[in-house]
Design an enzyme around this catalytic site. Structure first.
Site, PDB file in Angstrom:
ATOM      1  N   HIS A  74       0.848  -1.177  -0.045  1.00 39.51           N
ATOM      2  CA  HIS A  74       0.151  -0.055  -0.106  1.00 39.51           C
ATOM      3  C   HIS A  74       1.066   1.208  -0.012  1.00 39.51           C
ATOM      4  CE1 HIS A  74       1.026   0.565   4.126  1.00 39.51           C
ATOM      5  NE2 HIS A  74       0.823  -0.694   4.305  1.00 39.51           N
TER       6      HIS A  74
ATOM      7  N   GLU B 266      -2.876  -7.283   7.012  1.00 37.11           N
ATOM      8  CA  GLU B 266      -1.586  -6.825   7.638  1.00 37.11           C
ATOM      9  C   GLU B 266      -1.380  -7.826   9.107  1.00 37.11           C
ATOM     10  OE1 GLU B 266       1.286  -5.994   8.016  1.00 37.11           O
ATOM     11  OE2 GLU B 266       1.208  -3.734   8.381  1.00 37.11           O
TER      12      GLU B 266
END
Length: 323
Positions: free
Chosen positions: A53, A142
């Protein structure tokens, strides 16, 4: 079109007597008329692209984690710009800088706000007819560091992780990299079922490109699982920068490799050892049938000595047992 199969690790297995085609393989089903096996064309992805990201507010200021749930942390304005640029760069990779017209892309994305925002900005580079679809995939999220993160406590915890080892250290109320490895492995199994059963509804005349927008650790353990890297090799890997990406591309002989798209210098910067880079270069041109002859460096990581044959160094081998 050529006949091929996919093994448990996602490798194309292409018979030596057939001309090479970089993506196509066949599955089969029973023909109701003559009870014979009839091939159905399906395609392997030409590329699997792992994207981290863009810059998030948490990357810029660790204090964000103390007041905002990790999954709700947004991109910064800089991160938005990084995502737009990454979309344009990935478009150039997939389209061979605009020279190829027969391609499609399918996206997988972590459910976190920063990854979904990255995908949204990247998507500006693609027209609707190029996008086969998108799927939110929780297994590539994550690493869980444990709910709200107190800055001073996290500093001590991360120092402890460095002493313990990054792969096996489990954060209190969170996950270890080994835990992330397990769920990413599960995702890979589902990914190959999607491809093998043609759930992506892909036209075999087009190159299929899978783009996975995720996080730094999840991307590294994806590579670890894909290429069968050891825990020790993982420990030396550097994290991806914001909106950096890694291109795993199908080579001429049916193996996937980082070396098809990336340079040796890039792979060194990422933390790959010379032996790992040599393996990537071999994969870029290797046939599946030659795999067992090309990994003595990997065996050496586990064995002190292996004789070349049962008859070689017999006395030395026997003496090793008596030591």
């Amino acid at each position: 079109m050529i006949n091929s199969t996919v093994d448990d690790n996602g490798h194309a297995q292409i018979p030596d007597h057939q001309p090479y085609c970089h993506c196509c393989h066949f599955d089969s089903h029973n023909n109701n008329n003559n009870n014979q096996q009839k091939p159905i064309p399906k395609c392997l992805p030409k590329r699997i692209i792992l994207v981290r990201h863009g810059e998030s507010e948490g990357n810029r200021d660790d204090a964000m984690y103390t007041v905002t749930p990790d999954y709700r942390i947004p991109l910064t304005p800089k991160g938005i710009g990084q995502a737009k640029e990454a979309g344009s760069r990935i478009f150039d990779v997939i389209s061979d800088n605009g020279t190829s017209d027969n391609w499609k892309v399918y996206f997988y994305v972590s459910p976190y706000m920063r990854t979904r925002s990255t995908l949204r900005e990247m998507g500006r580079a693609f027209s609707r007819r190029r996008v086969l679809g998108v799927r939110e995939e929780c297994r590539i999220r994550e690493q869980d560091f444990g709910n709200f993160q107190v800055a001073e406590r996290m500093k001590v915890i991360k120092e402890t992780r460095e002493r313990f080892g990054r792969f096996f250290y489990r954060f209190p109320e969170g996950e270890s990299a080994a835990d992330v490895y397990d769920r990413v492995s599960s995702f890979l199994e589902s990914l190959w079922r999607d491809i093998d059963m043609n759930r992506l509804h892909h036209d075999p005349n087009d190159d299929l490109n899978l783009v996975i927008i995720s996080h730094g650790l999840a991307s590294r353990v994806f590579l670890m699982k894909w290429f069968k890297w050891t825990v020790e090799q993982f420990e030396y890997l550097n994290n991806l920068g914001n909106c950096e990406f890694r291109v795993i591309q199908l080579g001429l002989g049916g193996e996937y490799s980082l070396a098809v798209h990336h340079t040796e210098e890039e792979m060194l910067e990422w933390g790959l050892s010379p032996e790992m880079i040599s393996d990537q270069k071999w994969r870029a041109h290797a046939n599946r049938s030659s795999w067992n002859d090309k990994c003595p460096w990997y065996l050496d990581a586990f064995f002190d000595h292996l004789a070349n044959s049962d008859d070689d160094d017999y006395d030395e081998v026997k003496s090793n047992f008596s030591d």
